[in-house]
Design a protein around this motif. Structure first.
Motif, short mmCIF file in Angstrom:
data_model
loop_
_atom_site.label_atom_id
_atom_site.label_comp_id
_atom_site.label_asym_id
_atom_site.label_seq_id
_atom_site.Cartn_x
_atom_site.Cartn_y
_atom_site.Cartn_z
N ILE A 178 49.84 41.73 43.65
CA ILE A 178 49.40 43.13 43.73
C ILE A 178 50.59 44.06 43.47
CG2 ILE A 178 48.50 44.92 45.28
CD1 ILE A 178 46.85 42.59 46.61
N LEU A 179 51.73 43.76 44.07
CA LEU A 179 52.91 44.60 43.85
C LEU A 179 53.37 44.55 42.39
CD1 LEU A 179 54.88 43.94 47.15
CD2 LEU A 179 53.71 46.05 46.47
N ALA A 180 53.27 43.38 41.75
CA ALA A 180 53.61 43.27 40.32
C ALA A 180 52.66 44.12 39.49
CB ALA A 180 53.58 41.81 39.88
N ALA A 181 51.39 44.14 39.86
CA ALA A 181 50.42 44.98 39.15
C ALA A 181 50.77 46.46 39.34
CB ALA A 181 49.01 44.70 39.65
N PRO B 155 44.98 40.19 40.28
CA PRO B 155 44.84 39.77 41.68
C PRO B 155 43.41 39.90 42.20
CG PRO B 155 46.19 41.75 41.52
CD PRO B 155 45.94 41.28 40.13
N ILE B 156 42.64 40.85 41.69
CA ILE B 156 41.25 40.97 42.12
C ILE B 156 40.48 39.72 41.71
CG2 ILE B 156 39.06 42.17 41.65
CD1 ILE B 156 40.73 44.80 41.52
N ASP B 157 40.69 39.26 40.49
CA ASP B 157 39.96 38.11 39.98
C ASP B 157 40.48 36.77 40.48
OD1 ASP B 157 38.18 39.71 38.67
OD2 ASP B 157 39.10 39.50 36.69
N TRP B 158 41.59 36.77 41.22
CA TRP B 158 42.07 35.55 41.85
C TRP B 158 41.07 35.04 42.87
CZ3 TRP B 158 47.66 34.69 43.91
CH2 TRP B 158 48.47 34.28 42.86
N PRO C 101 37.25 41.57 46.37
CA PRO C 101 37.55 42.30 47.60
C PRO C 101 36.62 43.52 47.72
CG PRO C 101 39.50 42.14 46.16
CD PRO C 101 38.35 41.58 45.41
N MET C 102 36.45 43.97 48.94
CA MET C 102 35.65 45.17 49.17
C MET C 102 36.56 46.39 49.12
SD MET C 102 33.04 43.87 52.13
CE MET C 102 34.30 43.16 53.17
N PHE C 103 36.10 47.42 48.41
CA PHE C 103 36.88 48.64 48.29
C PHE C 103 36.18 49.82 48.95
CE2 PHE C 103 38.14 46.04 44.56
CZ PHE C 103 39.46 45.81 44.96
N ASP D 105 32.07 47.31 38.28
CA ASP D 105 33.43 46.87 37.97
C ASP D 105 34.39 47.40 39.05
OD1 ASP D 105 35.65 45.89 36.41
OD2 ASP D 105 35.98 47.97 35.77
N PRO D 106 35.19 46.52 39.66
CA PRO D 106 36.08 46.97 40.74
C PRO D 106 37.13 47.98 40.27
CG PRO D 106 36.55 44.70 40.14
CD PRO D 106 35.31 45.08 39.42
N ILE D 107 37.57 47.88 39.03
CA ILE D 107 38.54 48.85 38.51
C ILE D 107 37.87 50.22 38.41
CG2 ILE D 107 40.05 49.45 36.57
CD1 ILE D 107 40.99 47.01 38.30
#
Length: 165
Positions: A32-35, A47-50, A55-57, A69-71
């Motif tokens: 996540i930090l790299a993203a 990381p979301i697709d890992w 994950p819930m947002f 779409d989570p993005i």
């Protein structure tokens, strides 16, 4: 039949030692930090697709139908509508100490872990750095920051990234 009582969550004191994290939790945090370093919200898709499940947002039913779409959800939550606010919040949240929370048989690692009202100006700034712009009005009404929370299972599954209520 009497409903079964569940034990309350047991949370650790704030932990700053990242070497105490399970390897899988450290790995997803690093992803996540790299993203965030890339400065592009789309980079969070990795990381979301890992996860097997996303994950819930949003808490509760939310504003977005299942399958959105989570993005797109994160972009809609970002004040700037491009995602810079969300990336900065993710970095700020993951830069704070965390807590290990025991919820029955499940262990959750949650960021940030603020032990209570800030004791110093630096602690107060750290708390406010984890607040979405759209939550500022609620925070001011309640008299405390409504910080974003990010939680991971001990197995490295990213469970949520949302504002506390």
């Amino acid at each position: 039949m009497t409903p079964k009582k569940t034990a309350p969550d047991a949370a650790s004191a704030p932990i700053a030692d990242l070497s105490a994290l399970p390897q899988q939790v450290a790995a997803i945090r690093d992803k996540i930090l790299a993203a965030c370093d890339k400065g592009e919200l789309e980079a969070l898709r990795i990381p979301i697709d890992w996860n097997e499940t996303r994950p819930m947002f949003e808490r509760g039913a939310g504003k977005h139908p299942a399958g959105t779409d989570p993005i797109a959800i994160l972009r809609a939550q970002s004040f700037d509508s491009r995602g810079f606010e969300i990336l900065n919040l993710a970095r700020a949240v993951l830069s704070q100490p965390y807590a290990r929370i025991q919820r029955g048989p499940v262990t959750i690692y949650e960021w940030p872990a603020f032990p209570g009202p800030p004791a110093t100006e630096a602690e107060e700034r750290a708390q406010w750095s984890c607040v979405r712009f759209s939550d500022l009005a609620h925070s001011q009404e309640e008299g405390r920051p409504r910080v974003m929370r990010m939680g991971f299972g001990a197995d490295g599954v990213w469970h949520y990234f949302w504002s506390e209520t």
